[in-house]
Write an enzyme that holds these catalytic residues in place. Structure first.
Site, PDB file in Angstrom:
ATOM      1  NE  ARG A   1      -4.274  -1.293   0.004  1.00 51.08           N
ATOM      2  CZ  ARG A   1      -4.360  -2.278  -0.904  1.00 51.08           C
ATOM      3  NH1 ARG A   1      -3.376  -2.498  -1.740  1.00 51.08           N
ATOM      4  NH2 ARG A   1      -5.453  -3.023  -0.975  1.00 51.08           N
TER       5      ARG A   1
ATOM      6  CD  GLU B   1      -2.436   3.198  -5.853  1.00 52.89           C
ATOM      7  OE1 GLU B   1      -3.480   2.610  -6.173  1.00 52.89           O
ATOM      8  OE2 GLU B   1      -1.505   2.639  -5.265  1.00 52.89           O
TER       9      GLU B   1
ATOM     10  CG  HIS C   1      -2.744  -0.912  -7.058  1.00 48.18           C
ATOM     11  ND1 HIS C   1      -3.152  -0.142  -5.995  1.00 48.18           N
ATOM     12  CD2 HIS C   1      -2.921  -2.189  -6.648  1.00 48.18           C
ATOM     13  CE1 HIS C   1      -3.544  -0.919  -5.010  1.00 48.18           C
ATOM     14  NE2 HIS C   1      -3.425  -2.172  -5.385  1.00 48.18           N
TER      15      HIS C   1
HETATM   16  N1  LIG Z   1      -0.488  -4.332  -5.065  1.00 49.18           N
HETATM   17  C1  LIG Z   1      -1.573  -5.070  -5.083  1.00 49.18           C
HETATM   18  O1  LIG Z   1      -2.311  -5.116  -6.046  1.00 49.18           O
HETATM   19  C2  LIG Z   1      -1.894  -5.878  -3.889  1.00 49.18           C
HETATM   20  C3  LIG Z   1      -1.605  -5.426  -2.638  1.00 49.18           C
HETATM   21  N2  LIG Z   1      -1.921  -6.158  -1.542  1.00 49.18           N
HETATM   22  C4  LIG Z   1      -1.553  -5.629  -0.218  1.00 49.18           C
HETATM   23  O2  LIG Z   1      -0.476  -6.379   0.312  1.00 49.18           O
HETATM   24  C5  LIG Z   1      -0.486  -6.307   1.742  1.00 49.18           C
HETATM   25  C6  LIG Z   1      -0.306  -7.684   2.347  1.00 49.18           C
HETATM   26  O3  LIG Z   1      -1.398  -8.524   1.986  1.00 49.18           O
HETATM   27  P1  LIG Z   1      -1.603  -9.933   2.725  1.00 49.18           P
HETATM   28  O4  LIG Z   1      -0.301 -10.628   2.877  1.00 49.18           O
HETATM   29  O5  LIG Z   1      -2.700 -10.614   2.010  1.00 49.18           O
HETATM   30  O6  LIG Z   1      -2.097  -9.458   4.144  1.00 49.18           O
HETATM   31  P2  LIG Z   1      -2.076 -10.295   5.505  1.00 49.18           P
HETATM   32  O7  LIG Z   1      -3.133  -9.687   6.379  1.00 49.18           O
HETATM   33  O8  LIG Z   1      -2.110 -11.772   5.245  1.00 49.18           O
HETATM   34  O9  LIG Z   1      -0.649  -9.950   6.141  1.00 49.18           O
HETATM   35  C7  LIG Z   1      -0.315  -8.699   6.645  1.00 49.18           C
HETATM   36  C8  LIG Z   1       0.692  -8.934   7.769  1.00 49.18           C
HETATM   37  O10 LIG Z   1       1.183  -7.670   8.203  1.00 49.18           O
HETATM   38  C9  LIG Z   1       1.456  -7.808   9.581  1.00 49.18           C
HETATM   39  N3  LIG Z   1       1.652  -6.497  10.209  1.00 49.18           N
HETATM   40  C10 LIG Z   1       0.741  -5.660  10.749  1.00 49.18           C
HETATM   41  N4  LIG Z   1       1.333  -4.584  11.275  1.00 49.18           N
HETATM   42  C11 LIG Z   1       2.676  -4.741  11.079  1.00 49.18           C
HETATM   43  C12 LIG Z   1       3.813  -3.963  11.411  1.00 49.18           C
HETATM   44  N5  LIG Z   1       3.702  -2.792  12.065  1.00 49.18           N
HETATM   45  N6  LIG Z   1       5.010  -4.435  11.044  1.00 49.18           N
HETATM   46  C13 LIG Z   1       5.160  -5.599  10.401  1.00 49.18           C
HETATM   47  N7  LIG Z   1       4.100  -6.393  10.073  1.00 49.18           N
HETATM   48  C14 LIG Z   1       2.880  -5.957  10.407  1.00 49.18           C
HETATM   49  C15 LIG Z   1       0.261  -8.561  10.101  1.00 49.18           C
HETATM   50  O11 LIG Z   1       0.500  -9.123  11.362  1.00 49.18           O
HETATM   51  C16 LIG Z   1       0.070  -9.598   9.002  1.00 49.18           C
HETATM   52  O12 LIG Z   1       0.734 -10.806   9.306  1.00 49.18           O
HETATM   53  C17 LIG Z   1      -1.798  -5.636   2.106  1.00 49.18           C
HETATM   54  O13 LIG Z   1      -1.557  -4.259   2.330  1.00 49.18           O
HETATM   55  C18 LIG Z   1      -2.617  -5.790   0.840  1.00 49.18           C
HETATM   56  O14 LIG Z   1      -3.590  -4.797   0.760  1.00 49.18           O
HETATM   57  C19 LIG Z   1      -2.484  -7.387  -1.660  1.00 49.18           C
HETATM   58  C20 LIG Z   1      -2.795  -7.892  -2.890  1.00 49.18           C
HETATM   59  C21 LIG Z   1      -2.546  -7.165  -4.102  1.00 49.18           C
HETATM   60  O1  LIG Z   2      -6.082  -7.008  -3.380  1.00 50.65           O
HETATM   61  C1  LIG Z   2      -5.476  -5.943  -3.072  1.00 50.65           C
HETATM   62  O2  LIG Z   2      -5.165  -5.619  -1.918  1.00 50.65           O
HETATM   63  C2  LIG Z   2      -5.149  -5.019  -4.153  1.00 50.65           C
HETATM   64  O3  LIG Z   2      -4.488  -4.046  -3.915  1.00 50.65           O
HETATM   65  C3  LIG Z   2      -5.666  -5.291  -5.475  1.00 50.65           C
HETATM   66  O4  LIG Z   2      -6.206  -4.124  -5.944  1.00 50.65           O
HETATM   67  P1  LIG Z   2      -7.345  -4.199  -7.074  1.00 50.65           P
HETATM   68  O5  LIG Z   2      -8.409  -5.093  -6.475  1.00 50.65           O
HETATM   69  O6  LIG Z   2      -6.695  -4.791  -8.268  1.00 50.65           O
HETATM   70  O7  LIG Z   2      -7.775  -2.773  -7.221  1.00 50.65           O
END
Ligand SMILES: NC(=O)C1=CN([C@@H]2O[C@H](COP(=O)(O)OP(=O)(O)OC[C@H]3O[C@@H](n4cnc5c(N)ncnc54)[C@H](O)[C@@H]3O)[C@@H](O)[C@H]2O)C=CC1
Ligand SMILES: O=C(O)C(=O)COP(=O)(O)O
Length: 407
Positions: free
Chosen positions: A116, A145, A163
């Site tokens: 993010r 964004e 993204h």
């Molecule tokens: N660029 C994109 O299109 C996408 C972005 N994302 C983003 O990726 C990130 C991770 O997604 P997931 O692994 O599915 O989430 P998740 O919820 O499985 O893992 C997030 C982890 O961050 C940890 N966390 C919380 N606060 C923290 C801190 N201060 N320091 C270190 N760790 C901390 C949590 O304990 C958790 O284990 C999210 O922000 C999600 O929105 C996810 C999918 C696609």
């Molecule tokens: O799944 C997430 O956290 C994403 O950031 C994916 O973003 P989108 O659903 O492709 O707009």
């Protein structure tokens, strides 16, 4: 690679300009060891990277089982050749990498943010890139964004994407399938995963809660009909009484607001949006619960133009019923179902004759009848009728107040 691709497309063959560095033997620091952090770790281990990380929730022995040694961020920063963040964006992760943390890193550290925008502070990243403290950044996400300020995107040591982290056919198909399954689960009364309004939805699942929601909505509709000429409402106060309604006061007030705000048969307010809609309309909603040993009841009070209207209802034998209206207690609970005609008048022998005369003239059948105890010489009456009267005006000359509705 992206820079080399651009140069090839420019017609060049520049082998000297694009010297890389091996990932093999390098240290990758992973902030956030959730679903994605874990997948990144195991994939990068296959390139021979040493993976270290930090997560406040994932236990160190769990991450150790997939090859990530955990440590504090203070210990982590100076060891990393590469840092990647995989946390949610929250106050505690906003600017996780900032001027102070960049200063603790190895000179030339490379950073990746595909979680993010804002977890790596953008201004601090630019400063670190300019000074060489950061040797390069891969960014999929931005605070704004699309980013209006393109200074990071245009920086020679930054590669970026708009993204695209979830933009594969497979991921999008899985998202669609997951959402469809969630809707099926909701429709068949199964538990939901990850619903942001879970509290309201979960409460709606038990058949018992359904009747209380119907009660809240119909009490709202009754008071809406009785105050039709007097709106707007300024305050709504819902009180639930009785131990077993302790957890229901939240959805009872949402349900009452749905009844109060719904206009006609079209879909408008619902349990999820009712309270925000009320707030937008300037209505203050107050919710209370009082434990009592008596039976469960819901009290709905609305303030409209300085006057207060109150309804008291309950669920009896699975049916929502009205017990009181504006302090007058019905001798028989009024089932809140079908077409209902409410009127308030002083008791007289002619009254009921005249009212049934109005109904008969309109071809409307009387199906049920309840009267309240008298208060200041006047009583509320409720009639279940076969259809609504086309014109309630004729009743208004017979009664002090008259309202009709369908619930
Ligand atoms: N660029 C994109 O299109 C996408 C972005 N994302 C983003 O990726 C990130 C991770 O997604 P997931 O692994 O599915 O989430 P998740 O919820 O499985 O893992 C997030 C982890 O961050 C940890 N966390 C919380 N606060 C923290 C801190 N201060 N320091 C270190 N760790 C901390 C949590 O304990 C958790 O284990 C999210 O922000 C999600 O929105 C996810 C999918 C696609
Ligand atoms: O799944 C997430 O956290 C994403 O950031 C994916 O973003 P989108 O659903 O492709 O707009």
């Amino acid at each position: 690679i992206p820079q080399a691709v651009m140069s090839m497309k420019d017609g060049k063959w520049d082998r000297k300009k694009f010297m890389g560095a091996e990932l093999y033997g390098k240290v990758l620091g992973i902030a956030g060891l959730g679903r994605i952090g874990k997948e990144v770790a195991t994939r990068m281990q296959s390139f021979g990277m040493k993976t270290i990380g930090y997560d406040p929730i994932t236990p160190p022995e769990v991450s150790a089982s997939w090859g990530v040694e955990q440590m504090s961020l203070e210990e982590l920063w100076p060891q990393c050749d590469y840092i990647t963040v995989h946390t949610p964006l929250m106050p505690s992760t906003t600017g996780l990498l900032n001027d102070a943390s960049f200063a603790k890193c190895k000179k030339g550290v490379k950073v990746v943010n595909c979680a993010r925008g804002g977890i790596i502070d953008e201004a601090a990243l630019l400063r670190a890139l300019e000074s060489g403290q950061c040797g390069g950044a891969g960014l999929d996400v931005f605070v704004e964004e699309p980013p209006k300020d393109r200074v990071l995107v245009n920086h020679p040591n930054v590669i970026s994407c708009p993204h695209l982290g979830a933009s594969t056919k497979e991921a999008q198909a899985r998202c669609g399938r997951d959402i469809a399954l969630q809707i099926v689960d909701m429709a068949t009364g199964k538990a939901l995963v990850g619903a942001v309004n879970a509290q309201v939805l979960v409460s709606t699942f038990s058949p018992d809660s359904h009747q209380w929601i119907r009660l809240g909505e119909s009490m709202g509709s009754v008071l809406k009909a009785c105050t039709a000429s007097k709106q707007p409402y300024s305050q709504v106060h819902v009180t639930s009484l009785g131990e077993s309604l302790k957890k229901s006061s939240g959805f009872l007030s949402s349900a009452a607001v749905v009844g109060l705000l719904t206009e006609g048969p079209q879909k408008g307010p619902n349990l999820v949006n009712a309270l925000p809609l009320a707030a937008e309309t300037g209505i203050t909603v107050q919710t209370d619960h009082k434990d009592s040993n008596e039976r469960e009841v819901c009290v709905l009070e609305v303030s409209v133009n300085g006057s207060s209207y109150t309804a008291v209802g309950s669920v009896q034998a699975g049916v929502p019923v009205l017990l009181e209206l504006n302090g007058s207690v019905f001798r028989q609970p009024v089932p809140l179902t079908g077409h209902l005609l409410f009127f308030k008048a002083s008791n007289s022998t002619e009254l009921l004759l005249s009212v049934t005369g109005v109904l008969a003239a309109a071809g409307v059948l009387l199906q049920s009848f309840s009267a309240s105890t008298a208060s200041s010489g006047e009583q509320w009456y409720c009639m279940g009728i076969s259809s609504l009267l086309g014109d309630i005006g004729a009743l208004k000359s017979l009664a002090k107040e008259a309202a009709q509705l369908t619930v």
